[in-house]
Design a protein around this motif. Structure first.
Motif, PDB file in Angstrom:
ATOM      1  N   SER A  43       0.840  -1.190   0.000  1.00  0.00           N
ATOM      2  CA  SER A  43       0.000   0.000   0.000  1.00  0.00           C
ATOM      3  C   SER A  43       0.875   1.241   0.000  1.00  0.00           C
ATOM      4  N   TYR A  97       2.206  -3.733   4.840  1.00  0.00           N
ATOM      5  CA  TYR A  97       0.834  -4.026   4.434  1.00  0.00           C
ATOM      6  C   TYR A  97       0.909  -4.716   3.081  1.00  0.00           C
ATOM      7  N   ALA A 100      -0.950  -7.525   7.360  1.00  0.00           N
ATOM      8  CA  ALA A 100      -1.530  -6.184   7.357  1.00  0.00           C
ATOM      9  C   ALA A 100      -1.382  -5.561   8.741  1.00  0.00           C
ATOM     10  N   GLY A 129      -1.651  -2.570  10.202  1.00  0.00           N
ATOM     11  CA  GLY A 129      -2.204  -1.305   9.771  1.00  0.00           C
ATOM     12  C   GLY A 129      -2.068  -0.144  10.730  1.00  0.00           C
TER      13      GLY A 129
END
Length: 400
Positions: free
Chosen positions: A239, A245, A258, A260
């Motif tokens: 990302s 991620y 992930a 985040g």
């Protein structure tokens, strides 16, 4: 004949949709509405039908699996719009029966036959008419035809797909076609609600397009660009706004991790036995990690490459870190979670297995709306026989 299921209890059971569509965008809108209970009558080119009938292999009884997936549960009328009598019959059918028209032919095509939005909404003011175009209803490209990969290229989407040194590649599903079908449904449902609330005799003309859909998918990259951010680059599975991620290779497979937020990142470092990375000021916040992606990711990749995927998944799940295996399509089909959702359904005739509506009502998913129609299987809906004429004469005599 195509077996149709009962629509009792479904939200759109009293709605009739005429789909003058081909390929994916309009048919996907139509199949969503059919799953929600609407009657969907598909108008196809008499010479060859919807182009998607030939988009295979694989084929099921002469039509592509793709066509079956997008068109089961509909009725099919084959039409020659160049025949004035046929165009008139379709127009009459729409005025007498339809609540909604979906069309994704080239701009202006249907206007030549009196089947465009202005003509039909004048004849039937309560009609909701939805145009699914390529580049939008206005602007210099409004009359340009378009296909999903063309729009992926034009919208900038293709410029951010893949890895840095890859040749340009597309998202390998027709994300803009199907997304446009979804926006069409959203627009149609909003128009139907608006009509029922304010004026039952007032419809709407709804316009959606592949390019507008692509721009909507690109909301974050475009917003980043408008905010003065760096030019987006190809970063594979990663990302541009969150690190880490992405997918990591293990000794026997790949997994997606992930992490985040900052808390998850520190948990990840603990699980991976990399305490120095948790305390490194270059990686303290997500913003720091995004700026120093090229330093951090190789360090994590080297560590993930030391163990099998299963070991990492067990450790990450124990640490409440979002993760999962990178699955192939054949594994998704047989996956226990997929099976538990009961989202892969067979049509009533057993010919086709496809994906049901990804929506449930009160814990129940709507069933597939029926079988896939043969080309022109329901042409009788437009045919007037001498018996029809005699019946009309009798009715007129009785009324006199």
């Amino acid at each position: 004949m195509t077996e149709q299921r009962s629509t009792r209890g479904l939200p759109l059971e009293d709605i009739c949709v005429v789909e003058i569509g081909h390929s994916l965008a309009a048919p996907y809108a139509g199949i969503i509405l059919a799953h929600l209970g609407a009657r969907v009558v598909k108008i196809e080119n008499a010479a060859q039908g919807d182009y998607a009938r030939g988009w295979g292999p694989p084929f099921i009884d002469g039509a592509s699996a793709l066509f079956h997936a997008m068109n089961h549960g509909k009725e099919s009328i084959s039409a020659d719009f160049g025949d004035p009598a046929c165009a008139r019959s379709i127009r009459d059918f729409i005025v007498e029966n339809a609540d909604v028209v979906l069309q994704n032919l080239r701009p202006g095509n249907l206007d030549r036959y009196g089947l465009g939005a202005q003509d039909l909404t004048e004849l039937c003011p309560s009609l909701v008419y939805c145009n699914l175009g390529a580049f939008g209803a206005t602007g210099p490209l409004r009359n340009k035809p378009g296909y999903d990969p063309l729009v992926q290229a034009y919208s900038g989407m293709m410029s951010i797909v893949g890895h840095a040194d890859d040749a340009p590649s597309r998202v390998p599903v027709s994300i803009n076609d199907m997304g446009t079908g979804m926006w069409a449904v959203i627009g149609v449902l909003a128009a139907l609600r608006d009509k029922g609330r304010d004026d039952p005799e007032r419809g709407r003309i709804v316009d959606v397009s592949l390019y507008e859909t692509a721009l909507a998918w690109m909301t974050v990259p475009l917003s980043d660009c408008l905010a003065g951010g760096p030019e987006p680059t190809r970063i594979g599975s990663g990302s541009p706004n969150i690190v880490p991620y992405q997918v990591f290779d293990c000794t026997d497979g790949a997994i997606l991790v992930a992490a985040g937020n900052d808390t998850l990142y520190r948990r990840l470092c603990n699980v991976m036995d990399l305490p120095s990375l948790a305390d490194d000021p270059r990686f303290s916040t997500n913003g720091d990690r995004v700026l120093n992606r090229k330093v951090l990711i190789p360090l994590l990749e080297a560590r993930f490459a030391q163990k099998p995927a299963g070991d990492w998944l067990n450790a990450l799940e124990a640490g409440s870190i979002p993760c999962g295996p990178l699955q192939t399509v054949d594994r998704v089909v047989t996956n226990e979670q997929t099976a538990s959702l009961d989202i892969l359904r067979r049509t009533p005739d057993g010919r086709t297995t496809t994906v049901a509506l990804p929506v449930s009502f009160d814990g129940r998913r709507p069933p597939l709306p029926g079988n896939t129609p043969g080309l022109g299987e329901h042409n009788h809906l437009l045919i007037r026989t001498p018996a029809h004429d005699r019946a009309d004469d009798l009715l007129r005599q009785e009324s006199d």
